[in-house]
Motif scaffolding. Structure first.
Motif, short mmCIF file in Angstrom:
data_model
loop_
_atom_site.label_atom_id
_atom_site.label_comp_id
_atom_site.label_asym_id
_atom_site.label_seq_id
_atom_site.Cartn_x
_atom_site.Cartn_y
_atom_site.Cartn_z
N ILE A 232 0.84 -1.20 0.00
CA ILE A 232 0.00 0.00 0.00
C ILE A 232 0.87 1.26 0.00
N ALA A 233 1.99 1.18 0.68
CA ALA A 233 2.91 2.32 0.75
C ALA A 233 3.75 2.47 -0.51
N GLY A 234 3.55 1.61 -1.50
CA GLY A 234 4.29 1.71 -2.75
C GLY A 234 5.68 1.15 -2.70
N GLN A 235 5.96 0.27 -1.73
CA GLN A 235 7.30 -0.28 -1.56
C GLN A 235 7.58 -1.49 -2.44
N GLY A 236 6.58 -1.95 -3.16
CA GLY A 236 6.78 -3.10 -4.02
C GLY A 236 5.46 -3.82 -4.26
N VAL A 237 5.56 -4.98 -4.89
CA VAL A 237 4.39 -5.80 -5.15
C VAL A 237 4.42 -7.00 -4.22
N ALA A 238 3.31 -7.26 -3.56
CA ALA A 238 3.22 -8.37 -2.60
C ALA A 238 2.27 -9.42 -3.13
N ILE A 239 2.44 -10.63 -2.66
CA ILE A 239 1.51 -11.70 -3.03
C ILE A 239 0.62 -11.95 -1.83
N LEU A 240 -0.69 -11.71 -2.02
CA LEU A 240 -1.62 -11.62 -0.90
C LEU A 240 -2.88 -12.42 -1.16
N THR A 241 -3.67 -12.60 -0.11
CA THR A 241 -5.01 -13.20 -0.20
C THR A 241 -6.03 -12.07 -0.29
N PRO A 242 -6.65 -11.85 -1.45
CA PRO A 242 -7.50 -10.67 -1.65
C PRO A 242 -8.66 -10.54 -0.66
N GLU A 243 -9.19 -11.68 -0.19
CA GLU A 243 -10.33 -11.63 0.73
C GLU A 243 -10.01 -10.87 2.02
N PHE A 244 -8.75 -10.72 2.34
CA PHE A 244 -8.38 -10.01 3.56
C PHE A 244 -8.34 -8.49 3.39
N TYR A 245 -8.46 -8.02 2.16
CA TYR A 245 -8.24 -6.57 1.93
C TYR A 245 -9.38 -5.92 1.14
N PRO A 246 -10.62 -6.22 1.43
CA PRO A 246 -11.72 -5.63 0.65
C PRO A 246 -11.78 -4.11 0.75
N ASP A 247 -11.51 -3.58 1.93
CA ASP A 247 -11.56 -2.12 2.10
C ASP A 247 -10.45 -1.43 1.31
N ASP A 248 -9.25 -2.00 1.37
CA ASP A 248 -8.12 -1.41 0.65
C ASP A 248 -8.35 -1.46 -0.86
N ILE A 249 -8.96 -2.54 -1.33
CA ILE A 249 -9.27 -2.64 -2.76
C ILE A 249 -10.35 -1.64 -3.14
N ALA A 250 -11.41 -1.56 -2.33
CA ALA A 250 -12.51 -0.64 -2.63
C ALA A 250 -12.07 0.82 -2.63
N LEU A 251 -11.13 1.14 -1.76
CA LEU A 251 -10.67 2.53 -1.65
C LEU A 251 -9.50 2.84 -2.59
N GLY A 252 -9.11 1.86 -3.40
CA GLY A 252 -8.05 2.11 -4.37
C GLY A 252 -6.66 2.11 -3.81
N ARG A 253 -6.49 1.57 -2.62
CA ARG A 253 -5.14 1.52 -2.04
C ARG A 253 -4.37 0.29 -2.53
N LEU A 254 -5.10 -0.76 -2.87
CA LEU A 254 -4.49 -1.97 -3.42
C LEU A 254 -5.16 -2.31 -4.74
N TYR A 255 -4.37 -2.88 -5.62
CA TYR A 255 -4.81 -3.18 -6.99
C TYR A 255 -4.41 -4.61 -7.32
N GLN A 256 -5.38 -5.39 -7.82
CA GLN A 256 -5.12 -6.77 -8.24
C GLN A 256 -5.09 -6.79 -9.76
N PRO A 257 -3.91 -6.85 -10.36
CA PRO A 257 -3.84 -6.71 -11.82
C PRO A 257 -4.31 -7.92 -12.62
N PHE A 258 -4.36 -9.09 -12.00
CA PHE A 258 -4.73 -10.30 -12.74
C PHE A 258 -5.74 -11.13 -11.96
N ASP A 259 -6.63 -11.76 -12.70
CA ASP A 259 -7.62 -12.65 -12.06
C ASP A 259 -6.99 -13.96 -11.60
#
Length: 298
Positions: A232-259
Motif C-alpha cells: 500500500i505504501a508503494g514499496q513493491g508488489v506483494a503476493i496476498l489473499t484478496p479476501e483479507f483486503y476488501p476495504d483497501d481494494i474498494a478505496l483504491g489503495r491496493l490493486y489486483q492486476p490479474f484474475d
C-alpha cells in the motif's frame, strides 16, 4: 499414599450419597456403581474410622450415632468442593483464549469479533498471535486459527476459507512503470519477499518460468498483513489473499492486476482439542465462526 489412607475420598463420596439418600442402591444408581461396590466402599470407610456407620437391616439402612455425627460434616465438605469446582468452571468459561496467525487476526477476526461478543456478552476474549503453531498441551489456549491441511492429531478442525493468493500493489506503483499488462511486467518492480514459495507457484501458473526470484534481494516481513502495508505504501508488489483486503481494494489503495490466483492446498481452519469439544465457550465460538464463513463456502 499416606494422604489417601488418612482421607479415603472415594469412600467418603459413597458414604455421603448413601447417607443423603438412605439407600445403598440409590447411592449406587447416582454414582454409577453396583450395590456391592457401594457396600465395599462403606466397609473400607468403617474400617478406617473404626466404627460402624450404618445399621444394616432387611431392605433398610440406618445411620449409627457415629454415622450421624459424620454425615453432615462430610456433606458440607462436598458442598464446598462442588462450589469450588463450579467457581473454577465459571471463571474458565468466562475467558476464551484464542491463538491466531497475525494476518487472520488483524485482517478478519478483529473486524468481526464484535458480533461474537454481542451474542456472548459474558465471554471475554483474549487473543495472541504468531506464525508458529501453538502447542495445546504446553500453552493456555482454547482455540486456534491455523493455515494448513487440517491434519493435526488430537485436534478437531473445521475449514473456514481457502488460502488463495495473487500479486497486489498500489495503483500508483503500477502507473510508475507504465501499467501492469502481463505477469512479466511485475518483474520491473521490487518483489516483497521473493523467497515466499507462493511467488514461484504463481509465476509458474502464469507461464513465467524464468522469474529468477532467487537473485532478488531477500526480504521477509514476517506476516502477510505487514507485506500488504508495504505494498500500500508503494514499496513493491506483494503476493496476498484478496479476501483479507476488501476495504483497501474498494478505496483504491491496493490493486489486483490479474484474475489468476494460486492455491497450494492450504486453508484456514479453526482447531481445538477434541477432548474439549463440549466446552460451551468453545462450541459457541466455533458455531459463530462457521456461521460467519458459511455464505462464502456455500
Amino acid at each position: 499414599m499416606k494422604m489417601s489412607k488418612q482421607f479415603p475420598l472415594n469412600a467418603l463420596r459413597v458414604f455421603e450419597a448413601a447417607a443423603r439418600l438412605g439407600s445403598f442402591t440409590k447411592a449406587g444408581d447416582e454414582l454409577g456403581m453396583t450395590q456391592t461396590a457401594v457396600s465395599y466402599q462403606i466397609k473400607l470407610l468403617e474400617d478406617n474410622v473404626g466404627e460402624p456407620l450404618f445399621l444394616r437391616r432387611p431392605r433398610q439402612i440406618q445411620l449409627t450415632r457415629t454415622g450421624e455425627m459424620l454425615a453432615p460434616k462430610v456433606g458440607e465438605a462436598f458442598d464446598l468442593l462442588r462450589d469450588a469446582m463450579a467457581s473454577v468452571r465459571d471463571d474458565s468459561e468466562a475467558t476464551l483464549l484464542i491463538h491466531s496467525t497475525p494476518t487472520f487476526a488483524s485482517q478478519w477476526l478483529a473486524r468481526h469479533l464484535g458480533s461474537f461478543q454481542l451474542k456472548h456478552p459474558s465471554v471475554a476474549v483474549r487473543m495472541t498471535t504468531s506464525e508458529t503453531i501453538v502447542d495445546f498441551n504446553r500453552e493456555a489456549v482454547d482455540l486456534a486459527i491455523r493455515s494448513g491441511t487440517g491434519e493435526w492429531p488430537g485436534l478437531t478442525s473445521h475449514p473456514l476459507m481457502s488460502v488463495d493468493f495473487t500479486p497486489m500493489l498500489s495503483p500508483q506503483l503500477a502507473e510508475s512503470v507504465g501499467g501492469i499488462h502481463t505477469p512479466r511486467d511485475l518483474l520491473k518492480l521490487r518483489i516483497i519477499d521473493p523467497g515466499d514459495p507462493w511467488w514461484a507457484h504463481w509465476f509458474a501458473a502464469a507461464g513465467v518460468d524464468d522469474a529468477d526470484l532467487a537473485s532478488r534481494p531477500a526480504s521477509r516481513l514476517g506476516a502477510q498483513s505487514f507485506e500488504a502495508r508495504a505494498a500500500i505504501a508503494g514499496q513493491g508488489v506483494a503476493i496476498l489473499t484478496p479476501e483479507f483486503y476488501p476495504d483497501d481494494i474498494a478505496l483504491g489503495r491496493l490493486y489486483q492486476p490479474f484474475d489468476l490466483r494460486g492455491n497450494d492446498g492450504h486453508q484456514y481452519w479453526v482447531v481445538y482439542q477434541t477432548a474439549r469439544r463440549h466446552s460451551p465457550k468453545i462450541k459457541g465460538f466455533r458455531d459463530w465462526l462457521l456461521g460467519e464463513f458459511a455464505p462464502s463456502r456455500a
